[in-house]
Design a protein around this motif. Structure first.
Motif, mmCIF file in Angstrom:
data_model
loop_
_atom_site.group_PDB
_atom_site.id
_atom_site.type_symbol
_atom_site.label_atom_id
_atom_site.label_comp_id
_atom_site.label_asym_id
_atom_site.label_seq_id
_atom_site.Cartn_x
_atom_site.Cartn_y
_atom_site.Cartn_z
ATOM 1 N N GLU A 1 0.846 -1.197 0.000
ATOM 2 C CA GLU A 1 0.000 0.000 0.000
ATOM 3 C C GLU A 1 0.872 1.233 0.000
ATOM 4 O OE1 GLU A 1 -3.537 -1.856 2.847
ATOM 5 O OE2 GLU A 1 -2.943 0.235 3.119
ATOM 6 N N THR B 1 1.390 5.480 -1.895
ATOM 7 C CA THR B 1 1.018 6.465 -2.923
ATOM 8 C C THR B 1 1.742 6.087 -4.214
ATOM 9 O OG1 THR B 1 0.816 8.165 -1.224
ATOM 10 C CG2 THR B 1 0.972 8.909 -3.516
ATOM 11 N N ASP C 1 -3.537 7.148 -3.790
ATOM 12 C CA ASP C 1 -3.243 6.128 -2.777
ATOM 13 C C ASP C 1 -3.915 4.839 -3.201
ATOM 14 O OD1 ASP C 1 -3.645 8.591 -0.163
ATOM 15 O OD2 ASP C 1 -1.853 7.978 -1.279
#
Lengths: 181, 515, 47
Positions: free
Chosen positions: A147, A149, A164
């Motif tokens: 996970e 950006t 994101d």
């Protein structure tokens, strides 16, 4: 009731036959005409990009011959001076252009291969190219996902943007395999 | 007749020289000089001496280019390069033709240019047909495809010389295409469809030619492909090659429906005349066309008062003239009956005019039935309008016109009745006076008859047009909605509605989407 | 049933089906960037 071809019994016999014979369906029950590769709801004309009665997609812009001034047709003068196509020398903007305008063509695969080499990954579900945002590590990294950006290429605005995301690794396309020749 | 001795070798030499010129880099820069020098060379060699020699030159050149293409395509050494090599030769030959047409006669002598082009195209079609006949299943379409496409592109490019002869050029192409239509050269059928639907050809013919002068020419070409497909489609057993051609034709029709619906509107009658009755989706596609400036009222609008729509006062254009399809004697008697309702024997003899054989499935002259129905309907509309009325089940009842329809629907057997009802249903299109009249006529026939078989067949004709995939003509929808909703017709009480679970489900499903 | 001439036409159509026209047949020669049709994975945009 009418017992021959021309009444409801005739229609019923036909409908029952069509359940097992696709040839019968093609003519009378017809097919979904929206699947023939024409943008039937387009406000633009269809004839101007009509490729062929036997093609299942419209012509690509680069395939439509258009009369241009003779002065533009310089290929015969410069053909010996043109550099061979080398995708590794082109910037990302051109790679994305080649990728998106060469659907179903080897050039698309080559552009995808070069983008992969430059650490872009194609997300098969989101249908976008993504890469880790520069100087930004993922906030979470697991065995099957990460996970953080990411930078992605927005086809609609034709530029890179950030978002994101949770990226499952199995949703990313593998490196494209290029034919040896 | 034999070619003069030495001509073949001379043409071979001249053509090779031209192909070399064509591919040299200096052509762009020094084109005019090179062309003028080459034309002078041809004149010097006597090639342009007379029509016979000119024609032989083109024929031999085309045959050589074709032969070269066959050798290239059949040579396994060429592999993936065989097509580009064929283009190499054909493109050069096309350029030669274009140059000769351009330089034919004085610059203002358009007739000379058109005549030469016509000669060349007809020569090429003759070469094609002879090749097709000779090689049979070994025939390859590529050289001819390339020739026609490239020469069309060149002659339709912006150019003052060719702009001045644009319509005659298109006429030449249409004549040539008609000569090599699928029924004459079935091995060329796929390419043929591609040629007539090419974006340049379609836009020139249907859009850019003023006063719709190109429309009749394009109409003829579409008729050619429908007539070719018709016997195969009628059998409903489609092998892959036929299915591919059929699907290609559907694509072309979809483009026309989207971009040139008025064209389909004007010629719907003659198209429906040649499309087999079992090609329901293809027919619906044509019948669902409507003028682009028209906004169709939603057929599912509750309490839609069709008779109050302003558009139903307007008569649609029907091209080409269909009245010629009615034999003069029959027309005379028909007009007489409509005027005087005499003699009574006319109605009894009417079926005899329509029936042409006793072979089941081929008993009737369906073109005559279609023309008769449309003619009687248009006469009825004119009659009702002359009485300052609007067609409705009330105003059309007890007219001589409905007498004829009512007599036919009873007197014809199931096959004839099916064709007759189809002829009526073929007029259920966008809001116009024909749609409205024929909708009333069909519903009136349903309401007035004592024979359940007739009601069953009316329902069959409507239902089979509704159960196919979209599109559906507006007039078909409003007629069926009226039939199932209006208590006058007592539709749901009929046994044939409930004759089988599938039929019942069909009606319920169609009614659900209508309600 | 189909008449003899229709049987012939079907036979010719079937043989033509084996070598259908290709897109490049209707396009000017593009020596620099030619078409190279290739079966790309379906998740890549095809059109």
């Amino acid at each position: 009731m009418v017992q021959d071809h021309y009444g409801m019994v005739g229609l019923l016999t036909f409908i029952r036959g069509a359940e097992t014979d696709p040839n019968l369906v093609a003519l009378a029950l017809g097919s979904d005409l929206t699947t023939l590769g024409l943008h039937l709801n387009s406000p633009e004309s269809l004839y101007s990009t009509f490729s062929s009665p036997f093609a299942d997609s419209p012509s690509r812009p680069q395939d439509i011959d258009y009369p241009v001034p003779q002065e533009y047709l310089i290929h015969s003068y410069i053909r010996d001076k043109l550099a061979p196509i080398r995708l590794s020398k082109y910037n990302e903007d051109l790679l994305f252009y080649l990728y998106y305008t060469s659907g179903g063509d080897l050039l698309q695969l080559l552009a995808a291969h070069e983008l992969y080499t430059r650490d872009w990954r194609y997300h098969k579900e989101e249908k976008i190219w993504i890469t880790r945002a520069p100087n930004m590590r993922p906030t979470k990294v697991e065995t099957t996902y990460e996970e953080g950006t990411y930078c992605y290429f927005d086809l609609g605005t034709w530029r890179k943007a950030h978002r994101d995301m949770k990226v499952e690794y199995d949703r990313l396309a593998e490196r494209p395999s290029i034919p040896p020749a | 007749l034999e070619d003069p001795p030495g001509l073949y070798e001379k043409v071979e030499y001249l053509l090779s020289e031209w192909v070399r010129h064509f591919h040299q880099p200096g052509l762009l820069r020094d084109g005019d000089k090179i062309y003028a020098a080459y034309v002078a060379r041809l004149q010097q060699q006597g090639i342009l001496k007379n029509d016979d020699l000119i024609q032989r030159f083109f024929r031999i050149s085309m045959e050589m280019c074709v032969e070269l293409c066959y050798r290239t395509l059949n040579d396994p050494v060429n592999g993936g390069m065989s097509r580009p090599k064929c283009y190499h030769t054909m493109d050069a030959f096309v350029k030669l033709v274009v140059v000769l047409v351009r330089y034919s006669g004085e610059s203002s002598n358009t007739l000379a240019k058109v005549n030469l082009l016509n000669k060349v195209l007809l020569t090429v079609t003759q070469v094609l047909l002879a090749d097709h006949e000779k090689r049979q299943v070994e025939f390859h379409q590529l050289p001819y495809h390339r020739f026609f496409i490239m020469i069309l592109n060149d002659l339709c490019s912006p150019d003052p010389v060719f702009d001045a002869i644009n319509f005659p050029v298109l006429q030449c192409f249409c004549t040539a295409y008609h000569m090599v239509r699928p029924s004459k050269a079935p091995g060329f059928a796929y390419t043929w469809l591609e040629l007539i639907s090419h974006r340049v050809f379609v836009s020139k013919l249907l859009l850019q030619t003023p006063q719709q002068k190109g429309w009749p020419l394009f109409h003829q070409l579409l008729i050619d492909v429908f007539k070719f497909l018709s016997p195969f489609l009628r059998n409903a057993e489609l092998v892959k090659p036929t299915q591919t051609l059929y699907k290609g034709t559907l694509r072309v029709l979809l483009v026309l429906l989207h971009d040139f619906p008025e064209f389909l509107c004007d010629y719907h009658f003659s198209f429906c005349d040649v499309i087999p009755p079992n090609c329901i989706q293809m027919r619906n596609l044509i019948l669902s066309a409507f003028p682009r400036n028209m906004r169709l009222p939603d057929p599912f609008t509750p309490n839609l008062k069709v008779e109050l729509l302003p558009d139903i006062q307007n008569a649609p254009r029907i091209l080409p003239a269909y009245i010629q399809l009615i034999i003069p004697d029959l027309k005379k008697n028909l007009d007489n009956y409509i005027k005087t309702r005499a003699p009574v024997t006319f109605l009894q003899e009417l079926r005899g005019h329509l029936q042409i054989s006793s072979e089941p499935g081929k008993q009737y002259n369906s073109s005559l039935i279609n023309a008769l129905v449309l003619y009687v309907g248009t006469q009825a509309i004119a009659f009702i309008h002359s009485k300052s009325g609007t067609p409705s089940p009330t105003t059309i009842a007890h007219t001589a016109h409905m007498d004829i329809f009512q007599h036919l629907v009873v007197d014809l057997d199931t096959e004839g009745r099916y064709l007759f009802l189809n002829a009526i249903a073929n007029q259920l299109r966008y809001p116009n006076s024909h749609t409205h009249f024929f909708s009333c006529a069909l519903l009136s026939l349903f309401a007035e008859t004592n024979h359940e078989a007739i009601q069953e067949q009316i329902t069959r004709v409507l239902l089979e047009r509704l159960i196919v995939n979209r599109p559906h003509p507006w007039g078909l929808l409003i007629t069926f909605i009226d039939l199932i909703k209006n208590p006058t017709y007592n539709f749901w009480k009929h046994d044939f509605v409930h004759c089988a679970p599938e039929i019942e489900r069909l009606f319920e499903s169609v009614a659900k989407s209508c309600m | 049933s189909l008449g003899q001439d229709k049987v012939y036409q079907l036979r010719m159509l079937e043989s033509a089906y084996k070598h259908m026209p290709e897109p490049s047949d209707s396009e000017k020669v593009r020596p620099y960037l030619q078409r190279t049709p290739y079966p790309t994975p379906p998740y890549h945009p095809q059109h």
